[in-house]
Scaffold this active site. Structure first.
Site, PDB file in Angstrom:
ATOM      1  N   ASN A 231       0.807  -1.226   0.000  1.00 34.32           N
ATOM      2  CA  ASN A 231       0.000   0.000   0.000  1.00 34.32           C
ATOM      3  C   ASN A 231       0.839   1.275   0.000  1.00 34.32           C
ATOM      4  O   ASN A 231       0.316   2.368   0.213  1.00 34.32           O
ATOM      5  CB  ASN A 231      -0.994  -0.036   1.162  1.00 34.32           C
ATOM      6  CG  ASN A 231      -2.032  -1.128   0.929  1.00 34.32           C
ATOM      7  OD1 ASN A 231      -2.115  -1.691  -0.161  1.00 34.32           O
ATOM      8  ND2 ASN A 231      -2.801  -1.442   1.954  1.00 34.32           N
TER       9      ASN A 231
ATOM     10  N   ARG B 285      -7.056   0.085  -8.841  1.00 34.14           N
ATOM     11  CA  ARG B 285      -7.570   1.437  -8.580  1.00 34.14           C
ATOM     12  C   ARG B 285      -6.465   2.482  -8.735  1.00 34.14           C
ATOM     13  O   ARG B 285      -6.707   3.677  -8.680  1.00 34.14           O
ATOM     14  CB  ARG B 285      -8.124   1.519  -7.152  1.00 34.14           C
ATOM     15  CG  ARG B 285      -9.434   0.803  -6.963  1.00 34.14           C
ATOM     16  CD  ARG B 285      -9.807   0.701  -5.498  1.00 34.14           C
ATOM     17  NE  ARG B 285      -9.835   1.989  -4.821  1.00 34.14           N
ATOM     18  CZ  ARG B 285     -10.830   2.861  -4.893  1.00 34.14           C
ATOM     19  NH1 ARG B 285     -11.840   2.603  -5.673  1.00 34.14           N
ATOM     20  NH2 ARG B 285     -10.808   4.000  -4.211  1.00 34.14           N
TER      21      ARG B 285
ATOM     22  N   CYS C 128     -10.398  -4.713  -5.130  1.00 31.72           N
ATOM     23  CA  CYS C 128     -11.063  -5.858  -4.474  1.00 31.72           C
ATOM     24  C   CYS C 128     -12.542  -5.538  -4.242  1.00 31.72           C
ATOM     25  O   CYS C 128     -12.920  -4.417  -3.969  1.00 31.72           O
ATOM     26  CB  CYS C 128     -10.406  -6.116  -3.116  1.00 31.72           C
ATOM     27  SG  CYS C 128      -8.811  -6.915  -3.276  1.00 31.72           S
TER      28      CYS C 128
ATOM     29  N   ASP D 150      -7.544  -3.895   7.181  1.00 30.06           N
ATOM     30  CA  ASP D 150      -6.848  -4.974   6.452  1.00 30.06           C
ATOM     31  C   ASP D 150      -6.385  -6.085   7.383  1.00 30.06           C
ATOM     32  O   ASP D 150      -5.979  -7.151   6.925  1.00 30.06           O
ATOM     33  CB  ASP D 150      -5.622  -4.420   5.711  1.00 30.06           C
ATOM     34  CG  ASP D 150      -6.001  -3.360   4.716  1.00 30.06           C
ATOM     35  OD1 ASP D 150      -5.152  -2.547   4.354  1.00 30.06           O
ATOM     36  OD2 ASP D 150      -7.172  -3.335   4.321  1.00 30.06           O
TER      37      ASP D 150
ATOM     38  N   VAL E 230     -14.639   0.791   8.220  1.00 28.20           N
ATOM     39  CA  VAL E 230     -13.983   1.442   7.071  1.00 28.20           C
ATOM     40  C   VAL E 230     -14.642   1.056   5.759  1.00 28.20           C
ATOM     41  O   VAL E 230     -14.867   1.904   4.888  1.00 28.20           O
ATOM     42  CB  VAL E 230     -12.474   1.088   7.041  1.00 28.20           C
ATOM     43  CG1 VAL E 230     -11.788   1.725   5.840  1.00 28.20           C
ATOM     44  CG2 VAL E 230     -11.803   1.523   8.342  1.00 28.20           C
TER      45      VAL E 230
END
Ligand code: EPZ
Length: 439
Positions: free
Chosen positions: A24, A97, A121, A311, A333
């Protein structure tokens, strides 16, 4: 039908794995190289699909990308940056993305950018409305095209005072990548401050950007005309580290995660200890292990940093199916990040999902028919099953559930796991997992 991973359960995972650069952060760092007038060098680059996607997108925009065969370090030279066709962008973006983050840098370099309809995802509809709002505040013109969105700024981007409705990681990155070379100053409030964001700020600072982070999630950027390339080593992937830690609990194993950093995992380690896991922080990583005895149920609520990361939730839910008692998880989230629990129920877990906010703070998804809270009753004996991986983290959760289950599981869709877990098959076998991969 893609590859099938056959997993024979009941084997504790024991041994050492190494986590590479953070999934990330690394793709965003690669996009940031577009902002420099000279080449950038990025180190600790993981071999994952998201990196390949961004490398291809950079190359179709004329960026020369070389990879050191020994170290994997990337050298990116943006001096010949050029526009790319919509078709080429769409073809290379896949379901990522990341193209949305090319906007700022491409507008600074070429005056415009094209964003194909985005993927990512399936854990919610993954909108980009926040991104488009901030780009407009920087003076960009956003035109919906039939196959995506064209964004341009004939007069260039100018600094803006931006307030985020939600501390969105991607939108904060959008602001940073647009503001560093915009005319004038930018202030963004309610910004995300995840470690990956701070690492991106560090490399932008190396490029010559002027950025300051203040209390109350305020970040101020003073735009500059020119930036040079950076030489940066990406921070290690804390989400992968947390995934292996959960795997150690679920399989009653003992895993040393090399390069895991306590600093970025504080909230996770606190919860890990509460649930009954043990860990030892060493100079070059963290040892995670199941100390024997029962695991404790708990009430868990995900949040933005410095809270418990969304996550981390999915692999840990598998551990909660093994805890003695009732656990409640409130996912604040994403609106739809419990889909993976269907397969756990088929394997014998007791999990019920609810639309209510079952946590201490009501969230954006309350009373909107999103099943974003889960109740887990354990311990449950898991049995092998046929599983199709729904998303990256859910897929990893299915793997560790199958590893802990009695009997054999057959898992398809494992390509999704390659997006974020470098060499995960090699790592599984190195930890003693009894698995076979077949076409
Ligand atoms: C990043 O996604 C991570 N992905 C995610 O990791 C992570 O879960 C997420 O941040 C939160 O930490 C990458 O960095 C590649 P957001 P991002 O913008 O930036 C809503 C993983 O498994 N939203 O912080 O897309 C959004 O729908 C992945 O490694 C809007 O409504 O996350 C979500 O509910 C999964 N409109 C919330 O904000 C927008 O324009 C948080 O999203 C943008 C976001």
């Amino acid at each position: 039908m893609g590859k099938v991973l056959t997993i024979h359960g009941g084997v504790p995972l024991e041994g050492t794995v190494r986590v590479g650069g953070a999934k990330n952060l690394v793709p965003k760092a690669m996009v940031a190289a577009l902002l420099g007038d000279t080449p950038s060098v990025l180190r600790n680059v993981p071999e994952i699909k998201d990196v390949t996607v961004v490398r291809n997108l950079l190359e179709i925009h004329g960026v020369k990308v070389d990879q050191d065969p020994e170290t994997g370090d990337l050298t990116m030279d943006p001096s010949q940056a050029k526009s790319a066709s919509n078709q080429a962008i769409d073809a290379h973006a896949g379901d990522s993305r990341i193209p949305i983050l090319f906007c700022g840098p491409l507008i600074h370099s070429l005056g415009e950018a094209f964003i194909p309809d985005l993927g990512g995802c399936r854990i919610g509809d993954r909108p980009i409305d926040f991104h488009l709002e901030v780009l407009r505040e920087f003076g960009a013109v956003v035109d919906k095209a039939v196959d995506g969105i064209r964004i341009s700024a004939p007069l260039g981007l100018k600094g803006a005072k931006v307030h985020l409705k939600y501390p969105s990681v991607g939108t904060t990155e959008q602001v940073l990548l647009s503001a560093v070379r915009a005319k004038g100053v930018t202030e963004v409030s309610n910004a995300a401050i995840e470690p990956e964001i701070l690492d991106l700020i560090s490399l932008l600072q190396k490029m010559g950007a002027i950025i300051s982070v203040h209390r109350d999630r305020i970040i101020r950027i003073q735009g500059v005309d020119k930036l040079s390339g950076y030489d940066h080593t990406a921070l290690p992937d804390r989400n992968e580290a947390a995934s292996w830690a959960s795997a150690a609990l679920v399989t009653k194993g003992d895993i040393f995660v090399q390069d895991a950093q306590q600093r970025d995992l504080t909230a996770f380690l606190h919860v890990y200890r509460q649930i009954g896991g043990e860990f030892e922080v060493k100079s070059n990583g963290i040892r995670f292990y199941h100390p024997g005895g029962d695991l404790n149920p708990l009430i868990l609520e995900t949040d933005v940093h410095p809270g418990f990361m969304t996550d981390w939730q999915q692999p840990l839910v598998v551990a909660l199916t093994q805890a003695s008692g009732v656990s409640v998880i409130h996912e604040t989230v994403y609106e739809n990040r419990f889909g993976f629990t269907d397969a756990l129920v088929r394997m014998g877990a007791t999990v019920q999902v609810h639309t209510d906010c079952l946590g201490s703070t009501p969230c954006r998804f309350g009373q909107r028919n999103f099943k974003h809270s889960a109740v887990v009753v354990g311990p449950a004996q898991l049995s092998g099953a046929e599983i199709d991986v729904p998303d990256l983290r859910g897929g990893f959760s299915h793997l560790i559930a199958a590893l802990a289950a009695d009997g054999t599981s057959r898992v398809t869709g494992i390509e999704l796991i390659n997006r974020g877990y470098e060499h995960f098959m090699e790592k599984l076998t190195a930890l003693g997992a009894n698995v076979e991969l077949s076409e």
